[in-house]
Scaffold this active site. Structure first.
Site, PDB file in Angstrom:
ATOM      1  N   SER A  48      -6.491   0.952  -4.516  1.00  0.00           N
ATOM      2  CA  SER A  48      -6.568   2.379  -4.245  1.00  0.00           C
ATOM      3  C   SER A  48      -5.167   2.998  -4.376  1.00  0.00           C
ATOM      4  CB  SER A  48      -7.190   2.623  -2.869  1.00  0.00           C
ATOM      5  OG  SER A  48      -7.610   3.950  -2.730  1.00  0.00           O
TER       6      SER A  48
ATOM      7  N   TYR B 224       0.838  -1.200   0.000  1.00  0.00           N
ATOM      8  CA  TYR B 224       0.000   0.000   0.000  1.00  0.00           C
ATOM      9  C   TYR B 224       0.873   1.250   0.000  1.00  0.00           C
ATOM     10  CZ  TYR B 224      -3.862   3.163   0.926  1.00  0.00           C
ATOM     11  OH  TYR B 224      -4.785   4.172   0.829  1.00  0.00           O
TER      12      TYR B 224
ATOM     13  N   ASP C  75     -17.747   3.897  -8.058  1.00  0.00           N
ATOM     14  CA  ASP C  75     -16.668   4.344  -7.186  1.00  0.00           C
ATOM     15  C   ASP C  75     -16.595   5.862  -7.223  1.00  0.00           C
ATOM     16  OD1 ASP C  75     -14.349   4.850  -5.771  1.00  0.00           O
ATOM     17  OD2 ASP C  75     -13.199   3.232  -6.689  1.00  0.00           O
TER      18      ASP C  75
ATOM     19  N   HIS D 151     -16.013   1.758  -4.128  1.00  0.00           N
ATOM     20  CA  HIS D 151     -14.576   1.640  -3.905  1.00  0.00           C
ATOM     21  C   HIS D 151     -14.200   0.349  -3.179  1.00  0.00           C
ATOM     22  CE1 HIS D 151     -10.607   3.356  -3.981  1.00  0.00           C
ATOM     23  NE2 HIS D 151     -10.457   3.219  -2.679  1.00  0.00           N
TER      24      HIS D 151
END
Length: 669
Positions: free
Chosen positions: A522, A442, A605, A640
């Site tokens: 993301s 991430y 999203d 999302h």
């Protein structure tokens, strides 16, 4: 279409894909989905994977109980329900009943329960509903005695629900109604008080910052029903402004606690006129301070628990004690303190894992918290706050042989010499590699990746795969310095860390380039896309999921402006240069052979709008100089990620894992 930033011309040939309502975009989406589904169906594996995912997910799951007044509330799933139900009991030993069943909200499971807040007497339940996975919420009010729905509040986003103790109403935050939910930037957030029985138009504005339309504001009531805490945030950075109002005089100007953006500070408990605070002021890894209401400014605060080597993650005043959890090399350490800051010792945790929910009200005698690690699913423990002793309250039973697998932590060296941790999860009897491996990361927004159990990961392990999770800079594992080292003009450090993690796995013969798949969602979707473009030869398959992929225009949609604290913007010359150097939409190279890539997004999203993925897919397909497929999977009535129906989660995992298994050379067991 061409934009000019600081004298640099930047072509944007796929700008038309930002218009999701145009017939041209709709035709492109239909053609892409047809191509992708045909490819996925040709691979095999999928039905077998779906069968195993369903079988493993079919176990009873409970959420940790939380007390409000005389009632306890928790979520429950019998196994394969699309969404967990909300349960209530009077007292902990009382008979539990279903209070709310989100599976009745819609036939296809696309409408979900996101959060809830009961009144102190248990008579009313205010709860938030998300339609199609949107970040927009409706607050619905239910009479728990009759089951009737009394009121609905709209245009709620980034809000809590905080009741007055007398049940007269609650505080919440909302925006004005937008003209376009998927495109328009969100501005003019305000805090309202909703009195039971009133129409939403009658709700009282109790806090607003009209001169700062981009700020996000919120408020909540102190446990003793004396104060309304109020805060403002202007982005996702860990800084805020802080005020309070006395509930006896909501029309008064708020009292200032934190007047500038120098730190992130949050009240964690109040007893009489003393307030305990969790803050990073003068402490990048955070510490506990306290203040009094008559001297609220920082110059009068006193230190209770000083900053230490481990990063303070959560803190709460419960039952006359401080309950703190820390991160030590990305796993949880929990500790109990007196209100004066004396340590009473660590909680005994079952292993190297994560803890959630270690908090409650100031008068709670016990706390229910959740422990999980990579091989053990979430179990609920009950902590007697006074004695400090924990006991297992509920543990799930599922058809997975946890004892056959192990997890270990390794450290590798990044490009600039920084030592970075990574977890490896695999079968105990793993033979020398290379093995098909998923590397997940991430690296942003101060978010830490800690151990937790995942059904999807468990199925991957059963297929003989290795799963690796890298704790990259940009995250919060080692405090604010670690976070800042992966932001703005230093964002390349995050990609360098991920590349170094890949090279470590290859060097140690855990895997090889042809057997290494990378995945992230993301900000993590940005991570894997940017890394793949910089080092395509390292990877056998790439899965960018709901990624932020157009770094020159991300700030123009919905809540994108709030990410500037991590990414920077094109308005600053140095930040523009850094963004342009890694923005995936702008860095595909014509004729380059890229690895098999499956991009995922969703048409609802409204956080990372799907145009990011549309434009990247179009650019990468045009540039692809090799024979590997570049596909995009576009879901409908999904957002999302939150509120996703279980059947859709299983479908998506089966598609992604079948893609990985085929392109990494695996056979389905």
């Amino acid at each position: 279409m061409t934009d000019v930033h600081h004298g640099v011309s930047v072509p944007d040939p796929y700008r038309w894909l930002e218009d999701s309502k145009s017939e041209q975009t709709k035709a492109w989406i239909a053609a892409q989905n047809e191509l992708t589904q045909a490819h996925l169906k040709s691979l095999g594996h999928k039905e077998q994977l779906k069968t195993r995912l369903k079988a493993l997910w079919n176990y009873e799951r409970f959420g940790a109980p939380s007390r409000v007044g005389a009632h306890y509330y928790y979520r429950h799933n019998s196994g394969l329900q699309q969404h967990s139900t909300l349960m209530v009991s009077k007292g902990l030993e009382g008979k539990a009943r279903v209070l709310l069943d989100p599976n009745t909200f819609s036939k296809d499971g696309s409408v979900s329960l996101s959060s809830y807040a009961p009144s102190e007497d248990g008579r009313w339940l205010a709860y938030m509903v998300s339609d199609g996975g949107s970040d927009w919420r409706e607050i619905r009010l239910m009479d728990t005695v009759t089951g009737e729905h009394a009121e609905t509040l709209k245009w709620v986003k980034w809000s809590g629900i905080s009741w007055r103790k007398d049940g007269s109403g609650f505080f919440y935050s909302r925006f004005p109604e937008p003209k376009d939910k998927l495109q328009q930037t969100n501005e003019n957030h305000r805090v309202f008080f909703h009195r039971l029985g009133d129409q939403q138009a009658q709700d009282q504005v109790v806090f607003a910052q009209p001169e700062q339309p981009e700020w996000h504001v919120g408020g909540w009531v102190s446990d003793d029903d004396q104060l309304l805490w109020l805060y403002a945030k202007k982005d996702t950075d860990n800084r805020n402004l802080l005020w309070f109002k006395r509930l006896s005089d909501l029309d008064a100007e708020p009292t200032v606690v934190l007047p500038d953006w120098s730190s992130g500070t949050w009240p964690i408990g109040k007893i009489d006129d003393t307030v305990w605070l969790k803050t990073n002021s003068g402490a990048p890894k955070q510490r506990i301070m306290k203040m009094t209401l008559d001297q609220p400014l920082q110059t009068s605060w006193t230190e209770v628990v000083p900053e230490r080597a481990e990063t303070l993650r959560s803190a709460s005043v419960v039952g006359g004690h401080l309950l703190l959890s820390f991160l030590k090399d990305a796993h949880a350490v929990a500790e109990r303190f007196t209100l004066e800051g004396k340590s009473l010792g660590e909680l005994e945790l079952p292993g190297i894992g994560s803890v959630w929910g270690l908090g409650g009200r100031v008068d709670d005698p016990d706390v229910f918290y959740v422990y999980s690690d990579f091989t053990r699913p979430s179990s609920i423990y009950r902590l007697d706050v006074k004695s400090g002793k924990s006991a297992l309250y509920r543990a799930p039973k599922l058809a997975f042989d946890s004892g056959a697998y192990t997890s270990r932590q390794v450290f590798f060296t990044s490009k600039d010499g920084t030592k970075v941790p990574m977890f490896l999860i695999h079968k105990k009897d793993l033979q020398p590699g290379p093995h098909p491996t998923i590397l997940y990361g991430y690296g942003g927004f101060n978010i830490s990746l800690t151990p937790y159990f995942s059904v999807g990961r468990a199925v991957w392990l059963e297929q003989g795969g290795v799963y690796a999770i890298a704790n990259l800079r940009g995250g919060g594992e080692y405090g604010e310095a670690w976070h800042k080292a992966g932001t703005k003009t230093k964002k390349q450090n995050v990609f360098d860390d991920f590349i170094a993690a890949s090279e470590y796995l290859i060097k140690e013969k855990v895997t090889s380039p042809g057997k290494l798949g990378i995945n992230g969602g993301s900000n993590g979707g940005l991570l894997v896309a940017a890394t793949m473009l910089q080092r395509p030869e390292l990877f056998g398959a790439v899965l960018p999921d709901v990624g932020v992929l157009d770094m020159l225009r991300y700030h123009l949609f919905t809540v994108g402006k709030r990410w500037a604290s991590d990414y920077g913007t094109v308005d600053d010359a140095a930040e523009f240069k850094a963004l342009l150097e890694y923005s995936p939409v702008h860095n595909t190279q014509s004729g380059q052979a890229y690895p098999p890539t499956l991009i995922s997004t969703a048409d609802h999203d409204d956080r990372v709008v799907p145009a990011h993925s549309y434009k990247f897919a179009a650019a990468l397909q045009k540039a692809q100089g090799g024979n590997a497929p570049v596909m995009i999977r576009i879901e409908t009535r999904v957002g999302h990620g939150s509120g996703r129906a279980l059947s859709l989660t299983i479908e998506k995992l089966a598609d992604q894992y079948s893609f990985l298994m085929h392109h990494l050379g695996m056979s389905a067991d």
